[in-house]
Design a protein around this motif. Sequence first.
Motif, mmCIF file in Angstrom:
data_model
loop_
_atom_site.group_PDB
_atom_site.id
_atom_site.type_symbol
_atom_site.label_atom_id
_atom_site.label_comp_id
_atom_site.label_asym_id
_atom_site.label_seq_id
_atom_site.Cartn_x
_atom_site.Cartn_y
_atom_site.Cartn_z
ATOM 1 N N TYR A 64 0.818 -1.215 0.000
ATOM 2 C CA TYR A 64 0.000 0.000 0.000
ATOM 3 C C TYR A 64 0.855 1.271 0.000
ATOM 4 N N GLU A 65 2.096 1.187 0.457
ATOM 5 C CA GLU A 65 2.965 2.356 0.385
ATOM 6 C C GLU A 65 3.183 2.764 -1.075
ATOM 7 N N THR A 66 3.515 1.793 -1.900
ATOM 8 C CA THR A 66 3.706 2.068 -3.327
ATOM 9 C C THR A 66 2.404 2.511 -3.970
ATOM 10 N N ILE A 67 1.300 1.867 -3.593
ATOM 11 C CA ILE A 67 0.001 2.208 -4.176
ATOM 12 C C ILE A 67 -0.386 3.646 -3.848
ATOM 13 N N ARG A 68 -0.178 4.059 -2.602
ATOM 14 C CA ARG A 68 -0.526 5.439 -2.219
ATOM 15 C C ARG A 68 0.349 6.447 -2.943
ATOM 16 N N HIS A 69 1.585 6.085 -3.184
ATOM 17 C CA HIS A 69 2.474 6.969 -3.932
ATOM 18 C C HIS A 69 1.962 7.143 -5.362
ATOM 19 N N ILE A 70 1.552 6.056 -5.983
ATOM 20 C CA ILE A 70 0.999 6.117 -7.345
ATOM 21 C C ILE A 70 -0.294 6.902 -7.362
ATOM 22 N N TRP A 71 -1.191 6.603 -6.432
ATOM 23 C CA TRP A 71 -2.471 7.300 -6.371
ATOM 24 C C TRP A 71 -2.278 8.800 -6.147
ATOM 25 N N GLY A 72 -1.343 9.150 -5.265
ATOM 26 C CA GLY A 72 -1.117 10.567 -4.969
ATOM 27 C C GLY A 72 -0.784 11.351 -6.222
ATOM 28 N N LYS A 73 0.106 10.812 -7.043
ATOM 29 C CA LYS A 73 0.477 11.477 -8.297
ATOM 30 C C LYS A 73 -0.706 11.507 -9.265
ATOM 31 N N GLU A 74 -1.437 10.401 -9.356
ATOM 32 C CA GLU A 74 -2.569 10.331 -10.279
ATOM 33 C C GLU A 74 -3.664 11.326 -9.912
ATOM 34 N N ILE A 75 -3.919 11.491 -8.619
ATOM 35 C CA ILE A 75 -4.962 12.420 -8.167
ATOM 36 C C ILE A 75 -4.656 13.847 -8.620
ATOM 37 N N LEU A 76 -3.394 14.259 -8.473
ATOM 38 C CA LEU A 76 -3.010 15.614 -8.888
ATOM 39 C C LEU A 76 -3.087 15.763 -10.398
ATOM 40 N N LEU A 77 -2.645 14.730 -11.124
ATOM 41 C CA LEU A 77 -2.663 14.799 -12.585
ATOM 42 C C LEU A 77 -4.093 14.822 -13.116
ATOM 43 N N GLU A 78 -4.946 13.954 -12.603
ATOM 44 C CA GLU A 78 -6.327 13.859 -13.098
ATOM 45 C C GLU A 78 -7.136 15.112 -12.800
ATOM 46 N N ASN A 79 -6.825 15.756 -11.680
ATOM 47 C CA ASN A 79 -7.555 16.976 -11.303
ATOM 48 C C ASN A 79 -6.838 18.247 -11.740
ATOM 49 N N ARG A 80 -5.667 18.093 -12.407
ATOM 50 C CA ARG A 80 -4.861 19.229 -12.867
ATOM 51 C C ARG A 80 -4.605 20.190 -11.700
ATOM 52 N N LEU A 81 -4.283 19.620 -10.557
ATOM 53 C CA LEU A 81 -4.185 20.383 -9.329
ATOM 54 C C LEU A 81 -2.739 20.433 -8.844
ATOM 55 N N LEU A 82 -2.273 21.646 -8.529
ATOM 56 C CA LEU A 82 -0.923 21.829 -7.994
ATOM 57 C C LEU A 82 -1.003 22.427 -6.592
ATOM 58 N N PRO A 83 -0.655 21.667 -5.564
ATOM 59 C CA PRO A 83 -0.499 22.263 -4.235
ATOM 60 C C PRO A 83 0.770 23.115 -4.233
ATOM 61 N N VAL A 84 0.650 24.383 -3.861
ATOM 62 C CA VAL A 84 1.805 25.280 -3.947
ATOM 63 C C VAL A 84 1.956 26.086 -2.663
ATOM 64 N N ALA A 85 3.172 26.594 -2.471
ATOM 65 C CA ALA A 85 3.467 27.514 -1.373
ATOM 66 C C ALA A 85 4.315 28.645 -1.934
ATOM 67 N N ILE A 86 3.859 29.881 -1.721
ATOM 68 C CA ILE A 86 4.586 31.060 -2.193
ATOM 69 C C ILE A 86 4.627 32.085 -1.072
ATOM 70 N N ASP A 87 5.843 32.435 -0.656
ATOM 71 C CA ASP A 87 6.053 33.456 0.376
ATOM 72 C C ASP A 87 5.196 33.209 1.622
#
Length: 232
Positions: A64-87
């Motif tokens: 499940y560690e590997t699976i969560r890593h794969i899912w985490g990337k897929e979730i951001l890609l599928e939703n075109r979502l970038l978590p960001v931090a600026i200043d």
Amino acid sequence: MNNTLLAYAFNADKNLVHIDTVKNGLECNCTCPGCNESLIAKNDGKIREHHFAHLSGNDCGTGYETIRHIWGKEILLENRLLPVAIDGKKGYLKTDRIGLEVTLTDLNIIPDVFGRVVLPFNYLGLQLPRDIPFIVEIYVSHKVDDEKATIIKRNGIPAVEIDLSKSTATTKEDLIKDILNQENWNVINDKIGGRFLPRINLPYVPDRKTYGTNSGQTIRRTPYKKYYRKRR
């Protein structure tokens, strides 16, 4: 040892598949995402929860560690979502310019998620666009090491690491909540480097004998074209 029953595995094409979508037993032709051992699909019973079992009988506990890593990337890609931090500020940006494990050859690193967003920048009272890259790392079992973090900071790329090491999600839908929870975000860098500031190309005027400065910006002394006025 993780006692959670493994419900997902890699098929022969290295795609994640659910236990109820494959043939029973060794005919599933599946392997563990964590240790790559052959799995037995136990999905014909009506009493115990359907699951994959390691052929050796010893559960590695890392699937499940590997699976969560794969899912985490897929979730951001599928939703075109970038978590960001600026200043010091955290948030989300939407972009169509996002990819997984894009090799940044000039930096010699491969981020988990890489995206670019055009953001407005106030320069001498003008709102100018600038194209800013962003990096997102998914931490499940391996944190971003010091060398990679140093490269990211030195090049002024905003980067966030999402800590899923304590997640217990066993479905992709459950993992979304852990990704959106900003308490799980570790900021690697929130400063935009100078290389991403807008570059203003001041026009070259061939028949001017003096160049001088304009709003603090030095006009090019070398023409764009090899053109010089003849002396009279």
